[in-house]
Enzyme design. Structure first.
Site, PDB file in Angstrom:
ATOM      1  N   PHE A 128       0.851  -1.188   0.000  1.00 32.47           N
ATOM      2  CA  PHE A 128       0.000   0.000   0.000  1.00 32.47           C
ATOM      3  C   PHE A 128       0.886   1.237   0.000  1.00 32.47           C
ATOM      4  O   PHE A 128       1.722   1.403   0.871  1.00 32.47           O
ATOM      5  CB  PHE A 128      -0.946   0.027   1.206  1.00 32.47           C
ATOM      6  CG  PHE A 128      -1.913   1.183   1.121  1.00 32.47           C
ATOM      7  CD1 PHE A 128      -3.055   1.098   0.324  1.00 32.47           C
ATOM      8  CD2 PHE A 128      -1.665   2.369   1.794  1.00 32.47           C
ATOM      9  CE1 PHE A 128      -3.933   2.172   0.218  1.00 32.47           C
ATOM     10  CE2 PHE A 128      -2.539   3.450   1.693  1.00 32.47           C
ATOM     11  CZ  PHE A 128      -3.676   3.354   0.898  1.00 32.47           C
ATOM     12  N   ASP A 213       9.192   2.514   1.951  1.00 28.30           N
ATOM     13  CA  ASP A 213       8.010   3.272   2.341  1.00 28.30           C
ATOM     14  C   ASP A 213       7.766   2.998   3.823  1.00 28.30           C
ATOM     15  O   ASP A 213       7.240   1.949   4.200  1.00 28.30           O
ATOM     16  CB  ASP A 213       6.803   2.853   1.491  1.00 28.30           C
ATOM     17  CG  ASP A 213       5.555   3.670   1.828  1.00 28.30           C
ATOM     18  OD1 ASP A 213       5.582   4.391   2.848  1.00 28.30           O
ATOM     19  OD2 ASP A 213       4.570   3.582   1.081  1.00 28.30           O
ATOM     20  N   LYS A 242       2.210   9.458   8.471  1.00 29.75           N
ATOM     21  CA  LYS A 242       1.369   8.967   9.585  1.00 29.75           C
ATOM     22  C   LYS A 242       1.808   9.464  10.977  1.00 29.75           C
ATOM     23  O   LYS A 242       1.424  10.556  11.370  1.00 29.75           O
ATOM     24  CB  LYS A 242       1.261   7.443   9.550  1.00 29.75           C
ATOM     25  CG  LYS A 242       0.375   6.948   8.399  1.00 29.75           C
ATOM     26  CD  LYS A 242      -0.114   5.515   8.586  1.00 29.75           C
ATOM     27  CE  LYS A 242      -1.252   5.195   7.636  1.00 29.75           C
ATOM     28  NZ  LYS A 242      -0.834   4.771   6.296  1.00 29.75           N
TER      29      LYS A 242
END
Ligand SMILES: *Cc1c(COP(=O)(O)O)cnc(C)c1O
Length: 397
Positions: A128, A213, A242
């Site tokens: 993702f 990532d 995040k």
């Protein structure tokens, strides 16, 4: 909610306040937050350092364009480069945007160094990388891409963890390999031993950049400031978002000096690195980038993982994955996972379901040991109840 585009399947709870690891709603219900805004509320709710920093900065200067010098941006960039193997930071406002920056940077570097034919990017199944076209193309999950084609040209995908498949797809045409050191949204999937090191080798061999990532695994989540520091494989480029702002929207792409191929006019972001965002990151790093704090994250993560593994022994086909405070309990069965998820929700413990059969836990990094035990008790109760119900009548003597 009628006026809001329904892009999310929402649960019927509406938190209006929070303190530490707890969320409250208007009816006075309390929830133990074991998902933390999906690994984003790294300092929990209402942390005095974060709240104070944002309040103070808001009173001074909220936004200032990158037309001008932003001293706080330079200071926070140095905090990040000082704590990692990278030399340059590009700030933006989300995870997807940090991935876009990494994609653009790796293509620009390959173009400038080797010419236009070296532009391919390898990513992995169940990954993702965000919802923008670059991130979505990189995200090798057909269900998320259906109906939105055509995707960005020049991206190829290999099964996550399959080094031989990756080897077959990397060559002189490869600009970068993009991978999550632990896949978050895909089900908290850890790569097999040697996989990340193998990718490092492939990139070195073919002059491709290795991009981690770490939007989900970064900012202390795994008990290291960045997960790569625990793995011992150093990427060339890293994305972070995040938990980096503790809930304030901010992202960062970090890169080693020799690959910092973006110059004036090549890339930008209006909000990227503005003073308010930088005050939030500075406050978060002030708490998280501390060896004792990170050790405590590893401790709590180990306690939680050990207990979950013990529990998994009693569920045929179950498996526990993840590191630090990013853990997944895979029931190997969607019905069972949903039942335990609903039990937790009923009992006021917030977790979430990923990949259909896995319950993900990502509590605030500041969660107390007592709160870890409380969440475990509730989860265990849910598992026992669900497993009991699967014992067929005929099996009872
Ligand atoms: C969440 C996530 C993203 C996307 O971040 P947004 O802030 O939602 O754009 C990208 N990569 C990974 C690994 C993520 O977990």
């Amino acid at each position: 909610m009628q006026a809001v585009m329904e892009t999310y399947k929402r649960l019927g709870i509406a938190p209006t306040g929070g303190e530490g690891s707890w969320l409250f709603d208007r009816e006075g219900n309390r929830y133990l937050d074991f998902i933390g805004g999906i690994a984003t509320n790294s300092l929990g709710h209402g942390h005095p350092d974060l709240v104070g920093a944002i309040q103070e900065q808001a009173g001074k200067l909220i936004h200032c364009s990158n037309l001008y010098e932003i001293p706080l941006q330079a200071e926070v960039a140095e905090m990040l480069t000082g704590a990692t193997d990278f030399d340059r930071v590009f700030f933006c406002s989300s995870g997807a945007e940090s991935v876009e920056a990494a994609i653009k940077l790796s293509r620009k570097y390959a173009h400038d160094t080797y010419g236009p034919n070296k532009h391919e990017i390898l990513t992995f199944s169940k990954s993702f990388h965000g919802r923008t076209y670059g991130g979505l193309t990189a995200t090798a999950q057909p269900a998320l891409r259906d109906g939105f084609g055509p995707m960005l040209p020049g991206m190829v995908h290999a099964p996550f963890g399959d080094l031989e498949a990756a080897e077959a797809l990397v060559g002189p045409q490869t600009a970068a390999v993009l991978v999550e050191p632990i896949q978050g949204e895909g089900g908290v999937n850890e790569p097999p031993e040697g996989f990340l090191r193998g990718l490092r080798g492939l990139c070195d061999e073919h002059g491709a950049l290795l991009i981690f990532d770490e939007v989900q695994t970064g900012a202390g989540r795994t008990g290291h400031l960045y997960a790569y520091q625990g793995v011992g494989v150093v990427p060339d480029v890293l994305t972070s978002a995040k938990g980096l702002g503790g809930g304030f929207p901010v992202g960062a792409m970090m890169v080693k000096e020799e690959y910092a191929a973006l110059g004036p006019g090549n890339h930008g972001s209006t909000f990227g690195g503005n003073p308010l965002a930088m005050a939030a990151v500075k406050a978060v790093l002030g708490v998280v980038n501390d060896p004792a704090f990170l050790r405590e994250v590893r401790f709590k993560g180990t306690v939680l993982k050990n207990a979950l593994e013990k529990l998994a022994e009693q569920v045929p086909g179950a498996e526990v994955r993840g590191e630090g405070l990013l853990l997944g309990f895979d029931f190997g069965d969607a019905g069972l996972a949903r039942e335990v998820f609903e039990h937790c929700l009923d009992q006021g413990v917030l977790v979430n379901l990923v990949g259909g059969t896995t319950i993900r836990m990502a509590p605030p990094l500041t969660v107390s040991r007592t709160e870890v035990r409380a969440a475990l008790d509730t989860f265990r109760g849910g598992v026992y109840q669900a497993v009991e119900e699967t014992v067929p009548e005929a099996a009872v003597a």
